[in-house]
Motif scaffolding. Structure first.
Motif, PDB file in Angstrom:
ATOM      1  N   UNK A  64      42.919 -36.915  17.177  1.00  0.00           N
ATOM      2  CA  UNK A  64      44.337 -36.583  17.212  1.00  0.00           C
ATOM      3  C   UNK A  64      45.122 -37.882  17.062  1.00  0.00           C
ATOM      4  N   UNK A  65      45.917 -37.954  15.998  1.00  0.00           N
ATOM      5  CA  UNK A  65      46.809 -39.095  15.820  1.00  0.00           C
ATOM      6  C   UNK A  65      48.103 -38.779  16.560  1.00  0.00           C
ATOM      7  N   UNK A  66      48.479 -39.620  17.501  1.00  0.00           N
ATOM      8  CA  UNK A  66      49.720 -39.448  18.252  1.00  0.00           C
ATOM      9  C   UNK A  66      50.761 -40.343  17.581  1.00  0.00           C
ATOM     10  N   UNK A  67      51.816 -39.712  17.062  1.00  0.00           N
ATOM     11  CA  UNK A  67      52.776 -40.400  16.194  1.00  0.00           C
ATOM     12  C   UNK A  67      54.138 -40.491  16.877  1.00  0.00           C
ATOM     13  N   UNK A  68      54.718 -41.681  16.865  1.00  0.00           N
ATOM     14  CA  UNK A  68      56.070 -41.895  17.383  1.00  0.00           C
ATOM     15  C   UNK A  68      57.047 -41.776  16.213  1.00  0.00           C
ATOM     16  N   UNK A  69      57.835 -40.698  16.151  1.00  0.00           N
ATOM     17  CA  UNK A  69      58.770 -40.513  15.035  1.00  0.00           C
ATOM     18  C   UNK A  69      59.751 -41.677  14.855  1.00  0.00           C
ATOM     19  N   UNK A  70      60.055 -42.390  15.916  1.00  0.00           N
ATOM     20  CA  UNK A  70      60.983 -43.526  15.816  1.00  0.00           C
ATOM     21  C   UNK A  70      60.404 -44.654  14.967  1.00  0.00           C
ATOM     22  N   UNK A  71      59.093 -44.653  14.785  1.00  0.00           N
ATOM     23  CA  UNK A  71      58.440 -45.696  13.990  1.00  0.00           C
ATOM     24  C   UNK A  71      58.218 -45.286  12.531  1.00  0.00           C
TER      25      UNK A  71
END
Length: 107
Positions: A64-71
């Motif tokens: 599972x890739x946990x992605x920070x939308x702010x980045x």
């Protein structure tokens, strides 16, 4: 960083390792690239089990890739696959590897 805003993407470990070497992740969903689909399918935490069951049943070594939308440096839109259906996060471009803030084993 609020974990409430994070989105997730399920993928095969080997595809993530290739993306880390390249610097961007460009797989939309199982068997489809960003170029073929036009965006990268993502989920919320709550949507992840359904996504796993529907598209990844029996596939070994998933992460599972946990992605920070702010980045992200590309658009993120919440869209439904059909009118009235649940909305899913779609990333309209490559995901920079530094937008992935965690990688978790699945299953």
């Amino acid at each position: 960083m609020s974990t409430a805003n994070l989105i997730v993407h399920l993928t095969e470990r080997s595809l993530w390792e290739e993306a880390r070497a390249r610097g961007t992740y460009e797989i939309s969903t199982r068997g489809r690239t960003l170029q073929e689909e036009g965006f990268i399918h993502c989920s919320t935490r709550e949507q992840l089990p359904g996504t796993a069951a529907r598209f990844f049943a029996g596939v070994p070594d998933l992460v599972v890739l946990v992605i920070d939308p702010a980045r992200l440096d590309v658009p993120l839109k919440y869209e439904a696959p059909a009118p009235g259906a649940e909305e899913f996060p779609h990333v309209y471009g490559p995901i920079p590897v530094d937008a992935v803030v965690d990688v978790e084993p699945w299953g």
